[in-house]
Design a protein around this motif. Structure first.
Motif, PDB file in Angstrom:
ATOM      1  N   LEU A 294     -19.122  18.025 -30.780  1.00 28.61           N
ATOM      2  CA  LEU A 294     -19.513  17.558 -29.455  1.00 28.61           C
ATOM      3  C   LEU A 294     -18.712  18.277 -28.374  1.00 28.61           C
ATOM      4  N   GLY A 295     -17.445  18.528 -28.652  1.00 30.29           N
ATOM      5  CA  GLY A 295     -16.631  19.294 -27.717  1.00 30.29           C
ATOM      6  C   GLY A 295     -17.100  20.735 -27.610  1.00 30.29           C
ATOM      7  N   ARG A 296     -17.508  21.314 -28.740  1.00 23.72           N
ATOM      8  CA  ARG A 296     -18.026  22.684 -28.707  1.00 23.72           C
ATOM      9  C   ARG A 296     -19.332  22.750 -27.919  1.00 23.72           C
ATOM     10  N   GLN A 297     -20.157  21.727 -28.062  1.00 28.68           N
ATOM     11  CA  GLN A 297     -21.406  21.686 -27.304  1.00 28.68           C
ATOM     12  C   GLN A 297     -21.136  21.640 -25.807  1.00 28.68           C
ATOM     13  N   LEU A 298     -20.225  20.771 -25.403  1.00 29.36           N
ATOM     14  CA  LEU A 298     -19.907  20.647 -23.984  1.00 29.36           C
ATOM     15  C   LEU A 298     -19.360  21.964 -23.436  1.00 29.36           C
ATOM     16  N   ALA A 299     -18.449  22.595 -24.174  1.00 26.96           N
ATOM     17  CA  ALA A 299     -17.871  23.861 -23.715  1.00 26.96           C
ATOM     18  C   ALA A 299     -18.934  24.951 -23.625  1.00 26.96           C
ATOM     19  N   ALA A 300     -19.843  25.001 -24.606  1.00 28.42           N
ATOM     20  CA  ALA A 300     -20.899  26.012 -24.591  1.00 28.42           C
ATOM     21  C   ALA A 300     -21.809  25.823 -23.388  1.00 28.42           C
ATOM     22  N   PHE A 301     -22.166  24.577 -23.100  1.00 23.49           N
ATOM     23  CA  PHE A 301     -23.038  24.322 -21.954  1.00 23.49           C
ATOM     24  C   PHE A 301     -22.365  24.755 -20.653  1.00 23.49           C
ATOM     25  N   GLN A 302     -21.092  24.468 -20.510  1.00 24.25           N
ATOM     26  CA  GLN A 302     -20.385  24.768 -19.271  1.00 24.25           C
ATOM     27  C   GLN A 302     -20.145  26.259 -19.060  1.00 24.25           C
ATOM     28  N   GLN A 303     -20.380  27.073 -20.069  1.00 28.74           N
ATOM     29  CA  GLN A 303     -20.258  28.514 -19.888  1.00 28.74           C
ATOM     30  C   GLN A 303     -21.329  29.065 -18.951  1.00 28.74           C
ATOM     31  N   GLY A 304     -22.496  28.406 -18.910  1.00 26.28           N
ATOM     32  CA  GLY A 304     -23.573  28.930 -18.079  1.00 26.28           C
ATOM     33  C   GLY A 304     -24.139  27.963 -17.065  1.00 26.28           C
ATOM     34  N   ASP A 305     -23.750  26.690 -17.152  1.00 28.84           N
ATOM     35  CA  ASP A 305     -24.329  25.681 -16.275  1.00 28.84           C
ATOM     36  C   ASP A 305     -23.252  24.702 -15.822  1.00 28.84           C
ATOM     37  N   VAL A 306     -23.555  23.975 -14.754  1.00 30.07           N
ATOM     38  CA  VAL A 306     -22.624  23.014 -14.170  1.00 30.07           C
ATOM     39  C   VAL A 306     -23.117  21.602 -14.469  1.00 30.07           C
ATOM     40  N   LEU A 307     -22.206  20.749 -14.892  1.00 26.66           N
ATOM     41  CA  LEU A 307     -22.548  19.357 -15.154  1.00 26.66           C
ATOM     42  C   LEU A 307     -22.898  18.641 -13.849  1.00 26.66           C
ATOM     43  N   LYS A 308     -23.909  17.808 -13.897  1.00 22.73           N
ATOM     44  CA  LYS A 308     -24.345  17.080 -12.713  1.00 22.73           C
ATOM     45  C   LYS A 308     -23.400  15.920 -12.412  1.00 22.73           C
ATOM     46  N   ALA A 309     -23.166  15.687 -11.152  1.00 23.09           N
ATOM     47  CA  ALA A 309     -22.330  14.553 -10.745  1.00 23.09           C
ATOM     48  C   ALA A 309     -22.984  13.248 -11.185  1.00 23.09           C
ATOM     49  N   ASN A 310     -22.181  12.361 -11.740  1.00 25.74           N
ATOM     50  CA  ASN A 310     -22.626  11.024 -12.155  1.00 25.74           C
ATOM     51  C   ASN A 310     -23.708  11.052 -13.237  1.00 25.74           C
ATOM     52  N   SER A 311     -23.772  12.158 -13.995  1.00 25.61           N
ATOM     53  CA  SER A 311     -24.753  12.237 -15.086  1.00 25.61           C
ATOM     54  C   SER A 311     -24.223  11.512 -16.312  1.00 25.61           C
ATOM     55  N   ARG A 312     -25.133  11.219 -17.230  1.00 22.33           N
ATOM     56  CA  ARG A 312     -24.785  10.410 -18.396  1.00 22.33           C
ATOM     57  C   ARG A 312     -24.905  11.170 -19.715  1.00 22.33           C
ATOM     58  N   TYR A 313     -25.914  12.026 -19.831  1.00 25.05           N
ATOM     59  CA  TYR A 313     -26.263  12.620 -21.118  1.00 25.05           C
ATOM     60  C   TYR A 313     -26.032  14.125 -21.162  1.00 25.05           C
ATOM     61  N   LEU A 314     -25.865  14.625 -22.410  1.00 28.01           N
ATOM     62  CA  LEU A 314     -25.922  16.049 -22.710  1.00 28.01           C
ATOM     63  C   LEU A 314     -26.973  16.219 -23.799  1.00 28.01           C
ATOM     64  N   PHE A 315     -27.912  17.142 -23.563  1.00 26.76           N
ATOM     65  CA  PHE A 315     -29.080  17.317 -24.419  1.00 26.76           C
ATOM     66  C   PHE A 315     -28.968  18.571 -25.276  1.00 26.76           C
ATOM     67  N   ASP A 316     -29.483  18.491 -26.497  1.00 22.31           N
ATOM     68  CA  ASP A 316     -29.719  19.679 -27.320  1.00 22.31           C
ATOM     69  C   ASP A 316     -30.923  19.408 -28.208  1.00 22.31           C
TER      70      ASP A 316
END
Length: 245
Positions: A50-72
């Motif tokens: 789950l940590g690897r997923q979050l880090a991979a996503f943040q390499q190209g995109d920005v997390l939305k403020a007050n968001s809840r989910y991460l999708f794959d």
């Protein structure tokens, strides 16, 4: 919400190639509570994933403020999801299948366009992938020990007005999902999903592509139809809820 190293719950879409999953990812990823929209090509066999997923996503995109989910989304048997080993992470599981004839022809059409010949440009090999994938999805649903929700993939394009309210409810979203979606930094890129111009339109295109000129050997198509019929029935019967054609 989660004992993982980040505060995000997860949405996993389990399906197969050419089942409108790029469209699903963009519709989900355009919601203010959901981050992620493409296939990340990761396995989830322990909570470190789950940590690897979050880090991979943040390499190209920005997390939305007050968001809840991460999708794959997971479309291949090479990528493993083991919900029982992801700690106490809040996980929503979505499962979708599309009927075999159009799907297999679509796979062949896609891979036949590649510069070098590809395994899936063969109707026999595309059909074999399809059978092995839907069988693996049925086995996952039987053994995962977690609730999941099922929908027929064709509803995304053909009847989103039926499907999207149910998806919104299953995911407990604060506002409904929309038929219009954003175009993101990875939209249309190789290994990130559908590379066609249609994905950049920002809306659902209800016209159905015609691949009827692609011939599938009768034995291969018969095996795929049997796998679809049996596995879909098993998956639907075990689902917490479902939307079907």
């Amino acid at each position: 919400m989660s004992a993982s190293p980040d505060p995000y719950a997860r949405i996993f879409l389990l399906s197969h190639m050419r089942a409108y999953t790029s469209l699903a990812g963009h519709i989900l990823g355009s919601h203010p509570q959901i981050n992620g929209y493409y296939e990340m090509h990761l396995s989830y066999e322990d909570d470190a994933a789950l940590g690897r997923q979050l880090a991979a996503f943040q390499q190209g995109d920005v997390l939305k403020a007050n968001s809840r989910y991460l999708f794959d989304k997971l479309l291949h048997n090479d990528y493993v999801l083991n919900p029982g080993r992801l700690g106490s992470a809040d996980i929503k599981l979505l499962v979708a299948l599309a009927e075999p004839a159009h799907t297999i022809r679509s796979i062949v059409h896609l891979f036949a366009q590649k510069p070098d010949p590809d395994l899936y440009a063969s109707p026999e090999q595309a059909a074999r992938y399809y059978v092995e994938r839907v069988q693996a999805l049925a086995e996952f649903c039987r053994t995962a020990g977690r609730d999941y929700h099922y929908f027929d993939a064709e509803l995304l394009q053909g009847a989103p007005e039926r499907l999207l309210p149910r998806l919104s409810g299953w995911l407990e979203l604060d506002s409904p999902l929309s038929e219009r979606y954003e175009v993101f930094s990875q939209t249309g890129k190789v290994r990130r999903g559908d590379t066609s111009a249609r994905m950049r339109s920002g809306r659902i295109d209800r016209s159905r592509m015609d691949y009827s000129h692609i011939a599938i050997p009768e034995a291969a198509l018969r095996a795929a139809r049997e796998a679809y019929r049996e596995c879909r029935a098993q998956i639907v019967s075990g689902a917490a809820d479902s939307v079907t054609l």
